[in-house]
Design a protein around this motif. Structure first.
Motif, PDB file in Angstrom:
ATOM      1  N   LYS A   1       0.824  -1.233   0.000  1.00  0.00           N
ATOM      2  CA  LYS A   1       0.000   0.000   0.000  1.00  0.00           C
ATOM      3  C   LYS A   1       0.847   1.268   0.000  1.00  0.00           C
ATOM      4  CE  LYS A   1      -0.933  -0.874   4.802  1.00  0.00           C
ATOM      5  NZ  LYS A   1      -0.195  -2.149   4.670  1.00  0.00           N
TER       6      LYS A   1
ATOM      7  N   THR B   1       3.882   1.549  -1.307  1.00  0.00           N
ATOM      8  CA  THR B   1       4.458   1.609  -2.652  1.00  0.00           C
ATOM      9  C   THR B   1       3.432   2.182  -3.634  1.00  0.00           C
ATOM     10  OG1 THR B   1       5.740  -0.364  -2.081  1.00  0.00           O
ATOM     11  CG2 THR B   1       5.584   0.187  -4.435  1.00  0.00           C
TER      12      THR B   1
ATOM     13  N   ARG C   1      12.058  -7.355   4.028  1.00  0.00           N
ATOM     14  CA  ARG C   1      12.118  -5.946   4.439  1.00  0.00           C
ATOM     15  C   ARG C   1      12.438  -5.790   5.922  1.00  0.00           C
ATOM     16  NH1 ARG C   1       6.635  -2.774   4.656  1.00  0.00           N
ATOM     17  NH2 ARG C   1       6.564  -4.127   6.458  1.00  0.00           N
TER      18      ARG C   1
ATOM     19  N   ASN D   1      -1.266  -6.203  -6.692  1.00  0.00           N
ATOM     20  CA  ASN D   1       0.149  -5.823  -6.614  1.00  0.00           C
ATOM     21  C   ASN D   1       1.044  -7.015  -6.321  1.00  0.00           C
ATOM     22  OD1 ASN D   1       2.433  -4.109  -6.523  1.00  0.00           O
ATOM     23  ND2 ASN D   1       2.255  -3.933  -4.294  1.00  0.00           N
TER      24      ASN D   1
HETATM   25  P1  ATP Z   1       3.204  -2.658   5.670  1.00  0.00           P
HETATM   26  O1  ATP Z   1       1.773  -2.748   6.029  1.00  0.00           O
HETATM   27  O2  ATP Z   1       3.994  -3.789   6.198  1.00  0.00           O
HETATM   28  O3  ATP Z   1       3.841  -1.329   5.984  1.00  0.00           O
HETATM   29  P2  ATP Z   1       2.786  -2.111   2.869  1.00  0.00           P
HETATM   30  O4  ATP Z   1       1.497  -2.712   2.469  1.00  0.00           O
HETATM   31  O5  ATP Z   1       2.814  -0.616   3.041  1.00  0.00           O
HETATM   32  O6  ATP Z   1       3.362  -2.860   4.111  1.00  0.00           O
HETATM   33  P3  ATP Z   1       5.089  -1.768   1.209  1.00  0.00           P
HETATM   34  O7  ATP Z   1       5.948  -1.275   2.335  1.00  0.00           O
HETATM   35  O8  ATP Z   1       4.651  -0.800   0.169  1.00  0.00           O
HETATM   36  O9  ATP Z   1       3.830  -2.547   1.793  1.00  0.00           O
HETATM   37  O10 ATP Z   1       5.773  -2.984   0.475  1.00  0.00           O
HETATM   38  C1  ATP Z   1       6.320  -4.068   1.219  1.00  0.00           C
HETATM   39  C2  ATP Z   1       7.628  -4.488   0.564  1.00  0.00           C
HETATM   40  O11 ATP Z   1       7.339  -5.056  -0.706  1.00  0.00           O
HETATM   41  C3  ATP Z   1       8.566  -3.323   0.314  1.00  0.00           C
HETATM   42  O12 ATP Z   1       9.892  -3.744   0.546  1.00  0.00           O
HETATM   43  C4  ATP Z   1       8.332  -2.980  -1.159  1.00  0.00           C
HETATM   44  O13 ATP Z   1       9.466  -2.411  -1.749  1.00  0.00           O
HETATM   45  C5  ATP Z   1       7.989  -4.339  -1.753  1.00  0.00           C
HETATM   46  N1  ATP Z   1       7.046  -4.250  -2.883  1.00  0.00           N
HETATM   47  C6  ATP Z   1       5.850  -3.623  -2.881  1.00  0.00           C
HETATM   48  N2  ATP Z   1       5.237  -3.736  -4.080  1.00  0.00           N
HETATM   49  C7  ATP Z   1       6.072  -4.459  -4.865  1.00  0.00           C
HETATM   50  C8  ATP Z   1       6.017  -4.927  -6.218  1.00  0.00           C
HETATM   51  N3  ATP Z   1       4.975  -4.696  -7.024  1.00  0.00           N
HETATM   52  N4  ATP Z   1       7.056  -5.635  -6.681  1.00  0.00           N
HETATM   53  C9  ATP Z   1       8.119  -5.905  -5.880  1.00  0.00           C
HETATM   54  N5  ATP Z   1       8.246  -5.502  -4.599  1.00  0.00           N
HETATM   55  C10 ATP Z   1       7.231  -4.792  -4.091  1.00  0.00           C
END
Ligand code: ATP
Length: 194
Positions: free
Chosen positions: A14, A16, A143, A174
Motif C-alpha cells: 500500500k 508503494t 524488508r 500488486n
Molecule cells: P506494511 O503494512 O507492512 O507497511 P505495505 O502494504 O505498506 O506494508 P510496502 O511497504 O509498500 O507494503 O511494500 C512491502 C515491501 O514489498 C517493500 O519492501 C516494497 O518495496 C515491496 N514491494 C511492494 N510492491 C512491490 C512490487 N509490485 N514488486 C516488488 N516488490 C514490491
C-alpha cells in the motif's frame, strides 16, 4: 476535494502504491507514518507507558517499536487499546491535512486499518492493495528481517484480505508480476471524473 482511502494487509504494497499516486500529484496522508510521530508526544507517551509498561520507550526516550510490536501483534485486545490512544490524534492531523489540500480534486489517506477502525465510512471511496499471501510473507521477511512464522502471526492478527476485498470500492493487484502503474493511472483518471 474527495477523500479516498488506500489500505491493504501487511506487505501488500500500500505504501508503494500510494507513492505512485503521489507521483501523479495526489497528496497522500500516511496514517501509519503520522502515528509513528505521534508516539513521541508527551501526553501519548504517558498513556502508552500506562498500557504497556516503561519498556515501551528506550533509556534515551525513543519509542521501542520492537517491544510494542511484539506485545500488540500477539494480542488483539491490547492492539485495540493502543489504537484508541493513537487514532484520535491521527484523525486531528488528517483534518489539518485536508484543510491544507482542499483545492485539490482528491487526496489519499493511506492506513493499514481503514476497515478495522470503520474509518472507511468517512471516505468517499476506498482502494484495497492486494497480493497473494506467499508474496506478502516473502516481502515482509526480506524488508523487516522477520521469520516466516512471525509474518504469518502478524497476518493472522489482521482482517483477512478476502474480507477487505468485499468492503473495498476498488482493488489494485500488486503481485510482483502485476502491471501496477497501468491500474493506478486507470483508477486515477476514473476518480478525476467523479
Ligand atoms: P506494511 O503494512 O507492512 O507497511 P505495505 O502494504 O505498506 O506494508 P510496502 O511497504 O509498500 O507494503 O511494500 C512491502 C515491501 O514489498 C517493500 O519492501 C516494497 O518495496 C515491496 N514491494 C511492494 N510492491 C512491490 C512490487 N509490485 N514488486 C516488488 N516488490 C514490491
Amino acid at each position: 476535494m474527495l477523500r479516498i482511502g488506500i489500505t491493504g494487509g501487511i506487505g501488500s504494497g500500500k505504501t508503494t502504491v500510494s507513492k505512485m499516486f503521489a507521483v501523479l500529484g495526489v497528496p497522500v496522508f500516511n496514517s501509519d507514518e503520522c502515528a509513528k510521530k505521534i508516539v513521541c508526544n508527551t501526553n501519548i507517551k504517558t498513556q502508552i507507558i500506562q498500557l504497556l509498561g516503561k519498556d515501551s520507550y528506550t533509556a534515551n526516550g525513543s519509542y521501542n517499536r520492537a517491544y510494542v510490536g511484539a506485545k500488540v501483534f500477539s494480542n488483539y485486545s491490547i492492539l485495540e487499546k493502543l489504537n484508541a490512544i493513537i487514532h484520535p490524534q491521527v484523525a486531528k492531523d488528517f483534518e489539518t491535512f485536508c484543510v491544507k489540500n482542499k483545492h485539490k480534486p482528491y487526496i489519499i489517506k493511506e492506513s493499514a486499518l481503514l476497515f478495522e477502525t470503520n474509518i472507511y465510512l468517512q471516505l468517499y471511496a476506498t482502494i484495497l492493495v492486494k497480493a497473494n499471501q506467499k508474496t506478502r510473507i516473502q516481502r515482509v521477511m526480506q524488508r523487516d528481517g522477520l521469520t516466516q512464522q512471525q509474518v504469518i502471526q502478524r497476518i493472522r492478527n489482521q482482517m483477512p484480505q478476502d474480507q477487505k476485498i468485499k468492503l473495498a470500492s476498488y482493488t489494485i493487484a500488486n503481485n510482483n508480476d502485476d502491471l501496477v502503474i497501468k491500474q493506478i493511472v486507470t483508477l486515477h483518471n476514473k476518480i478525476l471524473k467523479f
